[in-house]
Design a protein around this motif. Structure first.
Motif, mmCIF file in Angstrom:
data_model
loop_
_atom_site.group_PDB
_atom_site.id
_atom_site.type_symbol
_atom_site.label_atom_id
_atom_site.label_comp_id
_atom_site.label_asym_id
_atom_site.label_seq_id
_atom_site.Cartn_x
_atom_site.Cartn_y
_atom_site.Cartn_z
ATOM 1 N N ARG A 49 0.855 -1.286 -0.050
ATOM 2 C CA ARG A 49 0.002 0.072 -0.205
ATOM 3 C C ARG A 49 0.837 1.224 -0.023
ATOM 4 O O ARG A 49 0.573 2.405 0.284
ATOM 5 C CB ARG A 49 -0.843 -0.134 1.173
ATOM 6 N N GLY A 50 2.184 1.022 -0.193
ATOM 7 C CA GLY A 50 2.916 2.191 -0.296
ATOM 8 C C GLY A 50 3.718 2.487 1.159
ATOM 9 O O GLY A 50 4.324 3.740 0.955
ATOM 10 N N VAL A 51 3.320 1.585 2.160
ATOM 11 C CA VAL A 51 4.134 2.098 3.296
ATOM 12 C C VAL A 51 5.659 1.461 3.391
ATOM 13 O O VAL A 51 5.550 0.614 3.384
ATOM 14 C CB VAL A 51 3.086 1.688 4.685
ATOM 15 N N LYS A 52 6.446 2.475 3.291
ATOM 16 C CA LYS A 52 8.031 1.878 3.296
ATOM 17 C C LYS A 52 8.508 2.260 4.640
ATOM 18 O O LYS A 52 9.417 1.617 5.129
ATOM 19 C CB LYS A 52 8.560 2.358 2.181
ATOM 20 N N ASN A 53 7.863 3.149 5.319
ATOM 21 C CA ASN A 53 8.830 3.806 6.683
ATOM 22 C C ASN A 53 7.479 3.505 7.791
ATOM 23 O O ASN A 53 6.612 4.345 7.934
ATOM 24 C CB ASN A 53 9.247 4.903 6.507
ATOM 25 N N LEU A 54 7.702 2.735 8.540
ATOM 26 C CA LEU A 54 6.729 2.140 9.542
ATOM 27 C C LEU A 54 7.131 2.360 10.878
ATOM 28 O O LEU A 54 8.289 1.949 11.138
ATOM 29 C CB LEU A 54 6.287 0.738 9.462
ATOM 30 N N LEU A 55 6.265 2.722 11.791
ATOM 31 C CA LEU A 55 6.439 2.908 13.396
ATOM 32 C C LEU A 55 5.335 1.920 14.019
ATOM 33 O O LEU A 55 4.274 1.940 13.360
ATOM 34 C CB LEU A 55 6.221 4.448 13.782
ATOM 35 N N VAL A 56 5.802 1.162 14.789
ATOM 36 C CA VAL A 56 4.907 0.307 15.512
ATOM 37 C C VAL A 56 4.812 0.575 17.017
ATOM 38 O O VAL A 56 5.888 0.478 17.557
ATOM 39 C CB VAL A 56 5.198 -1.204 15.157
ATOM 40 N N VAL A 57 3.792 0.657 17.645
ATOM 41 C CA VAL A 57 3.972 0.784 19.318
ATOM 42 C C VAL A 57 2.780 -0.362 19.846
ATOM 43 O O VAL A 57 1.621 -0.502 19.157
ATOM 44 C CB VAL A 57 2.973 2.084 19.459
ATOM 45 N N THR A 58 3.040 -0.710 21.072
ATOM 46 C CA THR A 58 2.259 -1.827 21.440
ATOM 47 C C THR A 58 1.521 -1.426 22.935
ATOM 48 O O THR A 58 2.109 -1.833 23.840
ATOM 49 C CB THR A 58 3.259 -3.081 21.587
ATOM 50 N N PRO A 59 0.617 -0.569 22.809
ATOM 51 C CA PRO A 59 0.119 0.130 24.148
ATOM 52 C C PRO A 59 -0.667 -1.080 25.196
ATOM 53 O O PRO A 59 -1.075 -0.707 26.104
ATOM 54 C CB PRO A 59 -1.022 1.019 23.754
ATOM 55 N N ALA A 60 -0.930 -2.293 24.653
ATOM 56 C CA ALA A 60 -1.570 -3.197 25.481
ATOM 57 C C ALA A 60 -0.408 -3.627 26.684
ATOM 58 O O ALA A 60 -0.892 -4.377 27.685
ATOM 59 C CB ALA A 60 -2.024 -4.478 24.911
ATOM 60 N N PHE A 61 0.754 -3.583 26.316
ATOM 61 C CA PHE A 61 1.747 -3.606 27.352
ATOM 62 C C PHE A 61 2.365 -2.518 27.871
ATOM 63 O O PHE A 61 2.775 -1.569 26.981
ATOM 64 C CB PHE A 61 2.778 -4.517 26.572
ATOM 65 N N VAL A 62 2.716 -2.643 28.965
ATOM 66 C CA VAL A 62 3.250 -1.495 29.976
ATOM 67 C C VAL A 62 4.881 -1.641 29.935
ATOM 68 O O VAL A 62 5.618 -0.632 30.288
ATOM 69 C CB VAL A 62 2.670 -0.747 31.116
ATOM 70 N N SER A 63 5.336 -2.948 29.998
ATOM 71 C CA SER A 63 6.705 -3.485 30.069
ATOM 72 C C SER A 63 7.037 -4.211 28.949
ATOM 73 O O SER A 63 6.281 -5.195 28.483
ATOM 74 C CB SER A 63 6.866 -4.276 31.241
ATOM 75 N N ASP A 64 7.984 -3.811 28.405
ATOM 76 C CA ASP A 64 8.497 -4.736 27.258
ATOM 77 C C ASP A 64 8.790 -6.299 27.771
ATOM 78 O O ASP A 64 9.327 -6.513 28.608
ATOM 79 C CB ASP A 64 9.924 -4.087 26.607
ATOM 80 N N CYS A 65 8.502 -7.145 26.788
ATOM 81 C CA CYS A 65 8.231 -8.396 26.967
ATOM 82 C C CYS A 65 8.422 -9.247 25.779
ATOM 83 O O CYS A 65 8.737 -8.621 24.819
ATOM 84 C CB CYS A 65 7.006 -8.816 27.523
ATOM 85 N N LEU A 66 8.364 -10.676 25.632
ATOM 86 C CA LEU A 66 8.552 -11.453 24.873
ATOM 87 C C LEU A 66 7.428 -11.039 23.565
ATOM 88 O O LEU A 66 8.047 -10.929 22.354
ATOM 89 C CB LEU A 66 7.932 -12.824 25.141
ATOM 90 N N GLU A 67 6.392 -10.571 23.805
ATOM 91 C CA GLU A 67 5.466 -10.405 22.776
ATOM 92 C C GLU A 67 5.716 -8.746 22.072
ATOM 93 O O GLU A 67 5.387 -8.800 20.908
ATOM 94 C CB GLU A 67 3.961 -9.890 23.230
ATOM 95 N N THR A 68 6.525 -8.038 22.544
ATOM 96 C CA THR A 68 7.062 -6.817 22.274
ATOM 97 C C THR A 68 8.394 -6.961 21.512
ATOM 98 O O THR A 68 8.561 -6.624 20.646
ATOM 99 C CB THR A 68 6.937 -5.634 23.329
ATOM 100 N N LEU A 69 9.402 -7.627 22.379
ATOM 101 C CA LEU A 69 10.842 -7.758 21.822
ATOM 102 C C LEU A 69 10.928 -8.606 20.996
ATOM 103 O O LEU A 69 11.823 -8.254 20.106
ATOM 104 C CB LEU A 69 11.597 -7.904 23.332
ATOM 105 N N GLU A 70 10.382 -9.906 20.702
ATOM 106 C CA GLU A 70 10.622 -10.789 20.062
ATOM 107 C C GLU A 70 9.493 -10.668 18.928
ATOM 108 O O GLU A 70 9.997 -10.811 17.670
ATOM 109 C CB GLU A 70 10.674 -12.173 20.613
#
Length: 335
Positions: free
Chosen positions: A276-297
C-alpha cells in the motif's frame, strides 16, 4: 512501617529460557480458565498433550533471544518499576505475577512481615485495558490469595486506565519523539483475544460485536470491552498527537489456536502495508506497559523481518512505557 502499601501485578515470565522452565510456565499460563476457556478436561488435554510439549522448545528459543544478564526483561523492568514507584509515592511497594514468581502469596507474606501495621494494600494491575485473559484473571488471582490468607488489611484495586488523561499523556509522550522524523504510518498493535472473550465479557449480552460500529455506540458493555477500550486509547492518543487519519491503524497480535480472534492480525498487516506504499513504519504496543516476549521478539524482531521481507524499508518499534518518569508519576497519581 507503612499503613498503606502498593502491590504491582504483571503477567509473569519463565524462571529461565530453558525448555523445562518454559514448559512449566506455559502449562500454568494456558491452564488458566480465563485464557483458554474450555472445560477443565478438554483444556488439560489440549495444554498438556499438544500445546506445551510442542510449543515449549520453540518458545524457549524465542525467550533466549530477549533474555538479559539480569534475567527476564519483564521481571527486571517490573522490579525496577517497583523501586521508582516507591520513590515517587513514599510508600512501600511490592510486586507479584499472575504466572510464575513471585506469587501473590509470597508478596502478601513479605508485605505483612515488613509492614505489621499495614491497613490497606493498593493493587495496581499493569494492564491498561480490561480483558478476561489479562486484567480480570490477574485481579481475581490476587483476590483469591488475599481471601485465603484471611489478612486483616483491606485490598483496593485500581481500575483499568485506558482512557485516563494521565495515561494517555504518558503514552503520547513516549511516541512523540519518533514522529519528529519522517514516517509513512504508525501501527497500534494490541494483544489479541478471541471474539468469544468479548462476547462473554458483555454484561448486556446484546451489544458487543453485534454491529460494525458497536465500539462507538454508548453502552454499559464498554467497561468490560477490550475492543472498545483499545480503540478508545488509540483515538485519544491520535487526537493528542494530531496524527492524520490516513497515517495510523490498529491491529491485533499474539494469536493462539484456530478460533476467530479480533482482527486484523498484526502479521497480516505488516506483510500488506508495503504493497500500500508504506515503506517507513512505526509500531507501538500499548496493551503492554513493560517490554516482554510479545514486544521484543514478536514485534521488534519477527515483525521487522515480516515487514522488510514484504518490501518495507524502515521499521521502528517504539518501546513500552517501561520506566518512563511520566509513566511512574501516572501510577503514583492513579494510586
Amino acid at each position: 512501617m507503612s499503613k498503606k502499601v502498593i502491590l504491582l501485578t504483571n503477567l509473569g515470565s519463565p524462571n529461565s529460557f530453558q525448555v523445562r522452565d518454559v514448559r512449566k510456565y506455559l502449562r500454568e499460563f494456558l491452564m488458566d480458565k480465563r485464557v483458554i476457556d474450555l472445560p477443565f478436561l478438554s483444556r488439560w488435554l489440549l495444554v498438556n498433550g499438544i500445546i506445551a510439549p510442542f510449543r515449549a522448545p520453540r518458545s524457549a528459543k524465542k525467550y533466549k533471544t530477549i533474555w538479559t544478564k539480569e534475567g527476564s526483561p519483564l521481571i527486571v523492568l517490573t522490579q525496577k518499576l517497583v523501586e521508582k514507584v516507591a520513590h515517587a509515592t513514599g510508600l512501600s511497594t511490592y510486586m507479584c505475577m499472575r504466572y510464575g514468581s513471585p506469587s501473590p502469596k509470597v508478596a502478601f507474606e513479605k508485605i505483612v512481615s515488613e509492614n505489621p501495621n499495614v491497613e490497606e494494600v493498593v493493587l495496581f494491575p499493569l494492564y491498561p485495558h480490561y480483558a478476561m485473559s489479562s486484567y480480570e484473571t490477574a485481579v481475581e488471582h490476587v483476590k483469591q490469595w488475599w481471601q485465603r490468607g484471611n489478612y486483616n488489611f483491606k485490598l483496593t484495586v485500581v481500575e483499568p486506565f485506558y482512557n485516563h488523561p494521565l495515561y494517555i499523556k504518558a503514552l503520547a509522550e513516549t511516541i512523540k519523539p519518533f514522529l519528529e522524523d519522517e514516517y509513512d504510518h504508525l501501527l497500534f498493535s494490541y494483544h489479541g483475544v478471541p471474539e468469544r472473550h468479548i462476547l462473554k465479557s458483555d454484561p448486556t449480552g446484546q451489544h458487543c460485536l453485534k454491529t460494525e460500529d458497536c465500539c462507538r455506540q454508548p453502552s454499559g458493555a464498554h467497561k468490560y470491552c477490550y475492543r472498545h477500550q483499545v480503540f478508545e486509547t488509540t483515538r485519544l492518543v491520535v487526537r493528542q498527537l494530531q496524527i492524520p487519519d490516513n497515517k495510523y491503524s490498529v491491529s491485533f497480535q499474539s494469536r493462539l489456536g484456530n478460533d476467530k480472534w479480533l482482527g486484523p492480525a498484526t502479521a497480516d498487516v505488516l506483510s500488506q502495508l508495503p504493497m500500500r506504499g508504506v515503506k517507513n513504519l512505526l509500531v507501538v504496543t500499548p496493551a503492554f506497559v513493560s517490554d516482554c516476549l510479545e514486544t521484543l521478539e514478536e514485534i521488534r524482531q519477527e515483525g521487522r523481518e515480516t515487514f522488510l521481507s514484504a518490501g518495507g524499508e524502515k521499521y521502528q518499534h517504539i518501546p513500552c512505557l517501561n520506566l518512563d518518569d511520566t509513566w511512574v508519576n501516572t501510577i503514583a497519581k492513579l494510586i
